[in-house]
Design a protein around this motif. Structure first.
Motif, PDB file in Angstrom:
ATOM      1  N   ALA A  99      38.038  56.874  16.046  1.00 15.32           N
ATOM      2  CA  ALA A  99      37.499  56.590  17.377  1.00 15.32           C
ATOM      3  C   ALA A  99      36.034  56.233  17.258  1.00 15.32           C
ATOM      4  O   ALA A  99      35.321  56.742  16.395  1.00 15.32           O
ATOM      5  CB  ALA A  99      37.657  57.815  18.281  1.00 15.32           C
ATOM      6  N   SER A 100      35.585  55.327  18.122  1.00 12.36           N
ATOM      7  CA  SER A 100      34.158  55.058  18.264  1.00 12.36           C
ATOM      8  C   SER A 100      33.814  55.221  19.741  1.00 12.36           C
ATOM      9  O   SER A 100      34.583  54.815  20.608  1.00 12.36           O
ATOM     10  CB  SER A 100      33.808  53.658  17.768  1.00 12.36           C
ATOM     11  OG  SER A 100      34.799  52.726  18.114  1.00 12.36           O
ATOM     12  N   LEU A 101      32.680  55.866  19.989  1.00 17.66           N
ATOM     13  CA  LEU A 101      32.302  56.158  21.373  1.00 17.66           C
ATOM     14  C   LEU A 101      30.848  55.785  21.615  1.00 17.66           C
ATOM     15  O   LEU A 101      30.007  55.897  20.728  1.00 17.66           O
ATOM     16  CB  LEU A 101      32.473  57.651  21.677  1.00 17.66           C
ATOM     17  CG  LEU A 101      33.913  58.153  21.708  1.00 17.66           C
ATOM     18  CD1 LEU A 101      34.237  58.902  20.440  1.00 17.66           C
ATOM     19  CD2 LEU A 101      34.163  59.021  22.927  1.00 17.66           C
ATOM     20  N   THR A 102      30.588  55.358  22.835  1.00 17.30           N
ATOM     21  CA  THR A 102      29.230  55.077  23.263  1.00 17.30           C
ATOM     22  C   THR A 102      28.845  56.061  24.361  1.00 17.30           C
ATOM     23  O   THR A 102      29.627  56.307  25.271  1.00 17.30           O
ATOM     24  CB  THR A 102      29.123  53.640  23.808  1.00 17.30           C
ATOM     25  OG1 THR A 102      29.630  52.744  22.831  1.00 17.30           O
ATOM     26  CG2 THR A 102      27.676  53.274  24.097  1.00 17.30           C
ATOM     27  N   TYR A 103      27.675  56.630  24.225  1.00 26.23           N
ATOM     28  CA  TYR A 103      27.146  57.520  25.251  1.00 26.23           C
ATOM     29  C   TYR A 103      25.887  56.914  25.850  1.00 26.23           C
ATOM     30  O   TYR A 103      25.085  56.288  25.141  1.00 26.23           O
ATOM     31  CB  TYR A 103      26.786  58.892  24.646  1.00 26.23           C
ATOM     32  CG  TYR A 103      27.905  59.898  24.739  1.00 26.23           C
ATOM     33  CD1 TYR A 103      28.996  59.832  23.890  1.00 26.23           C
ATOM     34  CD2 TYR A 103      27.879  60.917  25.691  1.00 26.23           C
ATOM     35  CE1 TYR A 103      30.019  60.756  23.974  1.00 26.23           C
ATOM     36  CE2 TYR A 103      28.907  61.850  25.778  1.00 26.23           C
ATOM     37  CZ  TYR A 103      29.982  61.759  24.921  1.00 26.23           C
ATOM     38  OH  TYR A 103      31.000  62.665  25.013  1.00 26.23           O
ATOM     39  N   SER A 104      25.729  57.112  27.128  1.00 27.87           N
ATOM     40  CA  SER A 104      24.498  56.740  27.807  1.00 27.87           C
ATOM     41  C   SER A 104      23.652  57.998  27.966  1.00 27.87           C
ATOM     42  O   SER A 104      24.148  59.047  28.379  1.00 27.87           O
ATOM     43  CB  SER A 104      24.846  56.145  29.174  1.00 27.87           C
ATOM     44  OG  SER A 104      23.698  56.008  29.958  1.00 27.87           O
ATOM     45  N   ILE A 105      22.393  57.894  27.606  1.00 29.19           N
ATOM     46  CA  ILE A 105      21.480  59.039  27.693  1.00 29.19           C
ATOM     47  C   ILE A 105      20.503  58.779  28.832  1.00 29.19           C
ATOM     48  O   ILE A 105      19.667  57.889  28.727  1.00 29.19           O
ATOM     49  CB  ILE A 105      20.720  59.221  26.363  1.00 29.19           C
ATOM     50  CG1 ILE A 105      21.725  59.377  25.212  1.00 29.19           C
ATOM     51  CG2 ILE A 105      19.769  60.395  26.437  1.00 29.19           C
ATOM     52  CD1 ILE A 105      21.089  59.339  23.840  1.00 29.19           C
ATOM     53  N   PRO A 106      20.652  59.503  29.926  1.00 29.42           N
ATOM     54  CA  PRO A 106      19.797  59.219  31.085  1.00 29.42           C
ATOM     55  C   PRO A 106      18.344  59.576  30.768  1.00 29.42           C
ATOM     56  O   PRO A 106      18.078  60.480  29.966  1.00 29.42           O
ATOM     57  CB  PRO A 106      20.339  60.140  32.180  1.00 29.42           C
ATOM     58  CG  PRO A 106      21.551  60.788  31.633  1.00 29.42           C
ATOM     59  CD  PRO A 106      21.523  60.644  30.155  1.00 29.42           C
ATOM     60  N   PRO A 107      17.407  58.851  31.381  1.00 29.73           N
ATOM     61  CA  PRO A 107      15.996  59.196  31.205  1.00 29.73           C
ATOM     62  C   PRO A 107      15.725  60.581  31.765  1.00 29.73           C
ATOM     63  O   PRO A 107      16.375  61.020  32.717  1.00 29.73           O
ATOM     64  CB  PRO A 107      15.270  58.124  32.021  1.00 29.73           C
ATOM     65  CG  PRO A 107      16.290  57.589  32.984  1.00 29.73           C
ATOM     66  CD  PRO A 107      17.620  57.773  32.340  1.00 29.73           C
ATOM     67  N   ARG A 165      17.115  55.296  22.622  1.00 27.62           N
ATOM     68  CA  ARG A 165      16.500  55.964  23.763  1.00 27.62           C
ATOM     69  C   ARG A 165      17.494  56.061  24.929  1.00 27.62           C
ATOM     70  O   ARG A 165      17.516  57.046  25.651  1.00 27.62           O
ATOM     71  CB  ARG A 165      15.259  55.176  24.195  1.00 27.62           C
ATOM     72  CG  ARG A 165      14.178  55.936  24.895  1.00 27.62           C
ATOM     73  CD  ARG A 165      12.953  55.041  25.060  1.00 27.62           C
ATOM     74  NE  ARG A 165      13.340  53.643  25.325  1.00 27.62           N
ATOM     75  CZ  ARG A 165      13.728  53.172  26.523  1.00 27.62           C
ATOM     76  NH1 ARG A 165      13.760  53.956  27.567  1.00 27.62           N
ATOM     77  NH2 ARG A 165      14.075  51.905  26.672  1.00 27.62           N
ATOM     78  N   VAL A 166      18.334  55.038  25.093  1.00 24.99           N
ATOM     79  CA  VAL A 166      19.271  55.046  26.220  1.00 24.99           C
ATOM     80  C   VAL A 166      20.743  54.996  25.821  1.00 24.99           C
ATOM     81  O   VAL A 166      21.609  55.308  26.625  1.00 24.99           O
ATOM     82  CB  VAL A 166      18.983  53.890  27.203  1.00 24.99           C
ATOM     83  CG1 VAL A 166      17.606  54.060  27.849  1.00 24.99           C
ATOM     84  CG2 VAL A 166      19.083  52.543  26.520  1.00 24.99           C
ATOM     85  N   LEU A 167      21.035  54.592  24.582  1.00 30.15           N
ATOM     86  CA  LEU A 167      22.426  54.490  24.146  1.00 30.15           C
ATOM     87  C   LEU A 167      22.611  55.158  22.789  1.00 30.15           C
ATOM     88  O   LEU A 167      21.758  55.033  21.913  1.00 30.15           O
ATOM     89  CB  LEU A 167      22.842  53.015  24.004  1.00 30.15           C
ATOM     90  CG  LEU A 167      23.382  52.286  25.227  1.00 30.15           C
ATOM     91  CD1 LEU A 167      23.810  50.872  24.845  1.00 30.15           C
ATOM     92  CD2 LEU A 167      24.557  53.011  25.869  1.00 30.15           C
ATOM     93  N   ALA A 168      23.731  55.847  22.632  1.00 34.70           N
ATOM     94  CA  ALA A 168      24.087  56.396  21.327  1.00 34.70           C
ATOM     95  C   ALA A 168      25.498  55.923  20.984  1.00 34.70           C
ATOM     96  O   ALA A 168      26.343  55.750  21.872  1.00 34.70           O
ATOM     97  CB  ALA A 168      24.038  57.920  21.348  1.00 34.70           C
ATOM     98  N   VAL A 169      25.745  55.696  19.695  1.00 36.37           N
ATOM     99  CA  VAL A 169      27.065  55.285  19.230  1.00 36.37           C
ATOM    100  C   VAL A 169      27.500  56.233  18.120  1.00 36.37           C
ATOM    101  O   VAL A 169      26.742  56.470  17.172  1.00 36.37           O
ATOM    102  CB  VAL A 169      27.044  53.835  18.688  1.00 36.37           C
ATOM    103  CG1 VAL A 169      28.437  53.438  18.177  1.00 36.37           C
ATOM    104  CG2 VAL A 169      26.582  52.860  19.750  1.00 36.37           C
TER     105      VAL A 169
END
Lengths: 140, 140, 140, 140
Positions: free
Chosen positions: B130-138, B109-113
């Motif tokens: 590469a590995s990346l983390t994204y934040s998904i704002p509400p 819901r808030v983080l994607a990898v």
């Protein structure tokens, strides 16, 4: 360990070897195992909302560690980035330069490790942090 | 979980939202939790010796994870990169496209990898991972 | 490239060289540039709530890449971890083994790169991912 | 921002919540957004040659960031590690404690970022560096 290249020598090296990107970066200050590099933010670095793009910040951290290494070992070696871990922590401020404070934590015979804090100029809280590893090929 | 955007919808979104870089990337194929994105290598991506620059490869991995997320959740969310770990393993081949195979390992819901393998087209051994983390704002 | 050590040879090597931790890990399967290693979860790996601790998962990823390298190059080399990037994505399931699927992306003369997915046995979504770099010292 | 917990309060919290590992770590000093934690090196941390194991160093960095966060926000929150990037740079000295100097670079509502330098006591050059991200769950 004395500096092998000062800011002027590093800037000339960049102009000759990396003419495509040399104009993107300004060396503010260089010392033993440390450097401060500035990226005047231009239109091509921006994302919607006026924020500096991740790849631009990666490029700033990458070139900073590279130049910090060259300052110590001289222009003769061809160092290449082998890894980077970067955390984007805050939105950059609009309309100001990005500044990278970099120091080398290790400068071995074959591997170097540097870490960077990236700031929007004039803002205390860092925008990003990065750690990079460079491989230093043996001289031929 | 059905795809919210196909390759054509993602390409249109990029043209509107990221006009500066949209032309750099071509979506080869998109599926559930995965995407393949191609970067036609242009002069501006190159380093001395004809190698693709680290920031260009970072940009390719970054946009690939971003598009893989949008394909799943639709164009409404403003996801931002919070971290990336990248390893540069081999010198890219000269004169061929770079291709990024990306899959999402988590889409919370808030983080994607996401993780990516980058290849020089037609070469089996990967150039980078590469590995990346994204934040998904509400949503508001 | 043929395997230099099979699962039994790797297990014997661990018992002799790492008697303190050898019992923590079981080699499920080893192949060219890949290995699957199991960690039977014991009380000492747990955190409150029955979850497996981060350091235990790090240890599992670390030993998996190490063993994957030894399987390829034999027991003579003393490889050391130089870096690790790990993402913890989901809470492990209680009461089941952790399983690590590892493959080597690069096995160079001086550097090796491996990546791992960690699972709670019987659960499809990965608990963690990790990438590790090992330095392989020259033989004397 | 005032400290919510001092070294004694943090130590009591660890004894109650993490009885299995509390004895492994000693809080030397805690301040705003920073902490120094010591790991008296015991037999179980060692690898052949008397070196401290990677998982032990990971554990030290992990607990340091965790305690630095708790010192700022109090014992009520259940923070979990979401990612770590660690570089092992030098062989630890034999027979001395490991000391971790940690500072928080970001303490947001949902994410915290800390970075650590790990030293063998009495040796100036760092043994390892680590950066960690913690997720801070909303209070119920």
């Amino acid at each position: 360990m004395a500096l092998q290249m000062d800011a002027a020598a590093l800037a000339r090296f960049m102009e000759v070897e990396f003419p495509q990107t040399a104009g993107d970066f300004v060396i503010d200050e260089v010392g033993e195992m440390r450097i401060r590099v500035r990226m005047p933010v231009a239109h091509r670095h921006l994302r919607p909302g006026g924020t500096v793009s991740g790849p631009s910040m990666f490029a700033l951290a990458d070139v900073s560690v590279y130049l910090a290494i060259l300052a110590m070992i001289g222009p003769k070696a061809l160092a290449v980035t082998t890894s980077c871990a970067i955390d984007f922590m805050r939105k950059p401020a609009a309309g100001v330069d990005m500044v990278c404070e970099c120091r080398l934590l290790k400068l071995g015979r074959v591997l170097a490790v540097g870490e960077c804090l990236l700031f929007s100029e004039g803002v205390e809280a860092p925008v990003a942090r990065a750690s990079l590893t460079y491989s230093i090929p043996p001289e031929r």
